[in-house]
Design a protein around this motif. Sequence first.
Motif, PDB file in Angstrom:
ATOM      1  N   VAL A 102       0.873  -1.166   0.000  1.00  0.00           N
ATOM      2  CA  VAL A 102       0.000   0.000   0.000  1.00  0.00           C
ATOM      3  C   VAL A 102       0.915   1.223   0.000  1.00  0.00           C
ATOM      4  CG1 VAL A 102      -1.775   1.277   1.248  1.00  0.00           C
ATOM      5  CG2 VAL A 102      -1.834  -1.231   1.229  1.00  0.00           C
ATOM      6  N   ILE A 103       0.807   2.038  -1.019  1.00  0.00           N
ATOM      7  CA  ILE A 103       1.673   3.205  -1.182  1.00  0.00           C
ATOM      8  C   ILE A 103       1.019   4.460  -0.617  1.00  0.00           C
ATOM      9  CG2 ILE A 103       2.909   4.658  -2.844  1.00  0.00           C
ATOM     10  CD1 ILE A 103       3.983   1.738  -2.541  1.00  0.00           C
ATOM     11  N   ALA A 104      -0.255   4.638  -0.898  1.00  0.00           N
ATOM     12  CA  ALA A 104      -0.968   5.821  -0.421  1.00  0.00           C
ATOM     13  C   ALA A 104      -2.435   5.487  -0.212  1.00  0.00           C
ATOM     14  CB  ALA A 104      -0.825   6.966  -1.416  1.00  0.00           C
ATOM     15  N   VAL A 105      -3.025   6.127   0.775  1.00  0.00           N
ATOM     16  CA  VAL A 105      -4.449   6.013   1.071  1.00  0.00           C
ATOM     17  C   VAL A 105      -4.983   7.442   1.122  1.00  0.00           C
ATOM     18  CG1 VAL A 105      -6.178   5.230   2.736  1.00  0.00           C
ATOM     19  CG2 VAL A 105      -4.085   3.876   2.398  1.00  0.00           C
ATOM     20  N   ASP A 106      -5.615   7.882   0.020  1.00  0.00           N
ATOM     21  CA  ASP A 106      -5.995   9.293  -0.119  1.00  0.00           C
ATOM     22  C   ASP A 106      -4.786  10.141   0.270  1.00  0.00           C
ATOM     23  OD1 ASP A 106      -8.565   9.024  -1.162  1.00  0.00           O
ATOM     24  OD2 ASP A 106      -9.514   8.958   0.798  1.00  0.00           O
ATOM     25  N   ASP A 107      -4.978  11.159   1.067  1.00  0.00           N
ATOM     26  CA  ASP A 107      -3.845  11.970   1.530  1.00  0.00           C
ATOM     27  C   ASP A 107      -3.579  11.718   3.011  1.00  0.00           C
ATOM     28  OD1 ASP A 107      -6.046  13.215   2.568  1.00  0.00           O
ATOM     29  OD2 ASP A 107      -5.539  15.215   1.867  1.00  0.00           O
ATOM     30  N   ARG A 108      -4.011  10.552   3.473  1.00  0.00           N
ATOM     31  CA  ARG A 108      -3.871  10.208   4.888  1.00  0.00           C
ATOM     32  C   ARG A 108      -2.438   9.831   5.231  1.00  0.00           C
ATOM     33  NH1 ARG A 108      -8.526   5.934   6.182  1.00  0.00           N
ATOM     34  NH2 ARG A 108      -7.428   5.935   8.174  1.00  0.00           N
ATOM     35  N   THR A 116       2.482   1.708   7.190  1.00  0.00           N
ATOM     36  CA  THR A 116       2.915   3.106   7.154  1.00  0.00           C
ATOM     37  C   THR A 116       2.598   3.646   5.771  1.00  0.00           C
ATOM     38  OG1 THR A 116       4.719   2.668   8.702  1.00  0.00           O
ATOM     39  CG2 THR A 116       4.864   4.690   7.412  1.00  0.00           C
ATOM     40  N   VAL A 117       1.741   4.678   5.729  1.00  0.00           N
ATOM     41  CA  VAL A 117       1.454   5.372   4.480  1.00  0.00           C
ATOM     42  C   VAL A 117       1.454   6.865   4.741  1.00  0.00           C
ATOM     43  CG1 VAL A 117       0.143   3.521   3.349  1.00  0.00           C
ATOM     44  CG2 VAL A 117      -1.068   5.180   4.738  1.00  0.00           C
ATOM     45  N   PRO A 118       1.916   7.636   3.777  1.00  0.00           N
ATOM     46  CA  PRO A 118       2.469   7.155   2.522  1.00  0.00           C
ATOM     47  C   PRO A 118       3.671   6.228   2.763  1.00  0.00           C
ATOM     48  CG  PRO A 118       2.402   9.570   2.584  1.00  0.00           C
ATOM     49  CD  PRO A 118       1.975   9.081   3.901  1.00  0.00           C
ATOM     50  N   HIS A 119       3.880   5.340   1.810  1.00  0.00           N
ATOM     51  CA  HIS A 119       5.001   4.394   1.922  1.00  0.00           C
ATOM     52  C   HIS A 119       6.289   5.195   2.113  1.00  0.00           C
ATOM     53  CE1 HIS A 119       7.961   1.372   0.907  1.00  0.00           C
ATOM     54  NE2 HIS A 119       7.015   0.452   0.996  1.00  0.00           N
TER      55      HIS A 119
END
Length: 178
Positions: A102-108, A116-119
């Motif tokens: 998982v690289i990004a979840v919206d701008d969370r 950990t995101v952003p990755h």
Amino acid sequence: MTRVVIALGANLGDRGSTLRAAARAIAALPGVRPVASSSEVESVAVTLDGPDAAKPRYRNAVVVVDTDLEPDELLDALHGIEDEHGRTREVRWGDRTLDLDVIAVDDRHIDTATLTVPHPRAHERAFVLAPWADADPDAVLPGRGPVVALLAALGDDTERVDEPRLFDAIAPAAGAAS
């Protein structure tokens, strides 16, 4: 719905078939709708000691999905897909049949024991940035900036693979973009 960017990678077995099967499995998850996908790229293996041209090359891609799943639920589902493809976790950054990140979840911003995101290293990896920019040229890595600018600053050492985008063979859900 939440917009999620997922990086796919494999350097063992039939890498391309594995990435395409994983993309189909991701798109089929309950509560997940495919939005966009990249073409595949190849890159040198990166180990804890750095790039290693003696290791099998990686095939990488990115998919963008909308989902009703919570990030930890999605991560658990992705680990299940990895397991179905024979993923083992014996060596950190070792060879693998399938890696789903998982690289990004919206701008969370999320920082838990498992996610950990952003990755934290996405901005350092052309094999993530190049396919992500291919899937979504307007993408922004939260806290870092436009993906195309990050890739330009880093340099693109990936090689594009002449295969269809990962979601091209999947019928889009009602209202989904291709």
